[in-house]
Enzyme design. Sequence first.
Site, PDB file in Angstrom:
ATOM      1  N   SER A 118       0.919  -1.384  -0.226  1.00 50.34           N
ATOM      2  CA  SER A 118      -0.085   0.009  -0.155  1.00 50.34           C
ATOM      3  C   SER A 118       0.901   1.180   0.048  1.00 50.34           C
ATOM      4  O   SER A 118       0.318   2.406  -0.104  1.00 50.34           O
ATOM      5  CB  SER A 118      -0.870   0.148   1.131  1.00 50.34           C
ATOM      6  OG  SER A 118      -0.081  -0.235   2.155  1.00 50.34           O
ATOM      7  N   HIS A 139      -2.427  -2.954  -5.996  1.00 49.71           N
ATOM      8  CA  HIS A 139      -2.892  -2.509  -4.340  1.00 49.71           C
ATOM      9  C   HIS A 139      -4.333  -2.749  -4.614  1.00 49.71           C
ATOM     10  O   HIS A 139      -5.210  -1.976  -5.169  1.00 49.71           O
ATOM     11  CB  HIS A 139      -2.553  -1.090  -4.402  1.00 49.71           C
ATOM     12  CG  HIS A 139      -3.020  -0.757  -3.371  1.00 49.71           C
ATOM     13  ND1 HIS A 139      -3.129   0.677  -2.734  1.00 49.71           N
ATOM     14  CD2 HIS A 139      -3.268  -1.380  -2.032  1.00 49.71           C
ATOM     15  CE1 HIS A 139      -3.545   0.543  -1.571  1.00 49.71           C
ATOM     16  NE2 HIS A 139      -3.438  -0.580  -0.880  1.00 49.71           N
ATOM     17  N   GLU A 151      -5.511  -0.681  -7.749  1.00 58.05           N
ATOM     18  CA  GLU A 151      -4.458   0.302  -8.112  1.00 58.05           C
ATOM     19  C   GLU A 151      -3.140  -0.273  -8.641  1.00 58.05           C
ATOM     20  O   GLU A 151      -2.543  -1.020  -7.774  1.00 58.05           O
ATOM     21  CB  GLU A 151      -4.105   1.124  -6.807  1.00 58.05           C
ATOM     22  CG  GLU A 151      -3.463   2.570  -7.133  1.00 58.05           C
ATOM     23  CD  GLU A 151      -3.205   3.514  -5.793  1.00 58.05           C
ATOM     24  OE1 GLU A 151      -3.109   4.715  -5.745  1.00 58.05           O
ATOM     25  OE2 GLU A 151      -3.137   2.636  -4.742  1.00 58.05           O
ATOM     26  N   ASN A 189      -3.295   6.151  -0.896  1.00 59.59           N
ATOM     27  CA  ASN A 189      -2.728   6.743   0.352  1.00 59.59           C
ATOM     28  C   ASN A 189      -2.212   7.776   0.485  1.00 59.59           C
ATOM     29  O   ASN A 189      -1.923   8.339   1.554  1.00 59.59           O
ATOM     30  CB  ASN A 189      -1.788   5.402   0.943  1.00 59.59           C
ATOM     31  CG  ASN A 189      -2.646   4.389   1.372  1.00 59.59           C
ATOM     32  OD1 ASN A 189      -3.653   4.224   1.997  1.00 59.59           O
ATOM     33  ND2 ASN A 189      -2.271   3.179   0.976  1.00 59.59           N
TER      34      ASN A 189
END
Length: 297
Positions: A118, A139, A151, A189
């Site tokens: 992540s 991800h 992702e 993130n």
Amino acid sequence: MENISVIGSGTMGNGIAHVFAQSGFKVNLVDISQEALNRALKTIEKNLDRMLAKEKIDEATKNATLSNITTYTDLKSGVAQADLVVEAATENVNIKLKIFEDLESFTKPECILASNTSSIPITKIGSVTKRADKVIGMHFMNPVPVMKLVEVIRGYATSDAVTQQIMEASKKLGKVPVEVNDYPGFISNRILMPMINEAIISLFEGVAGVEEIDTVMKLGMAHPMGPLQLADFIGLDVCLSIMNVLYEGFGNPKYAPCPLLVNMVTAGYLGVKSGEGFYDWSHGTKDLVVSGQFSKK
């Protein structure tokens, strides 16, 4: 691409194995612990039963999905025939780099190596192999069987062909892949974690309480879950780790983790996984009960 190996049988790993197996891929699920693998299979079966009860799948699909999964405790055996390996081990850079060093030796030269990280740079992960062009990020979001996004993170050396293969594979899983470049935190993130950190700073500075902060974001911004509740579900230790990656990667003080977050992790208040974070989860996760340390006196 037919044979998939998934490394790590925790929450993300078993979810990734589930969606690949349900989509008809042969999946080797690898973990150092047979006990963890057994728990993962039970979780997958439970999730399939839930889908069966909602008539999203039939009994034949459930049985086929389970039959597509084979478990291994030996990494070398588990990845020997893989066309794609998806690493979903603990979010620890040293552990991941060691796994990818081993994968370089244990897999076929043409095998694509993906990480579910992540926040850890794909370029850094690829640098410990001799096939950086075949190293990429996948991800997935939690819970994997439900969430649509993947992702897809291109490392500096990741080839166009490999990126396209992973985009297509993600679509075969019924997911929506989004391609992003390899910078700290990627997109998800880089945006989410500073928001969570800012919510913690607001609590730390006494701007508002736990429930008030989450209510503003749920009702005012239409978020399904407030940032402090979400932090508890993600794990405060994971949040801190990602904030540190952002802080170190950009060298910008705006990414410095809140001292309250640091203290809570140090003291073992990690959220749902430990039973308490910003909320008290000792009674389960259905009802929101603010942790006693933050409740109004």
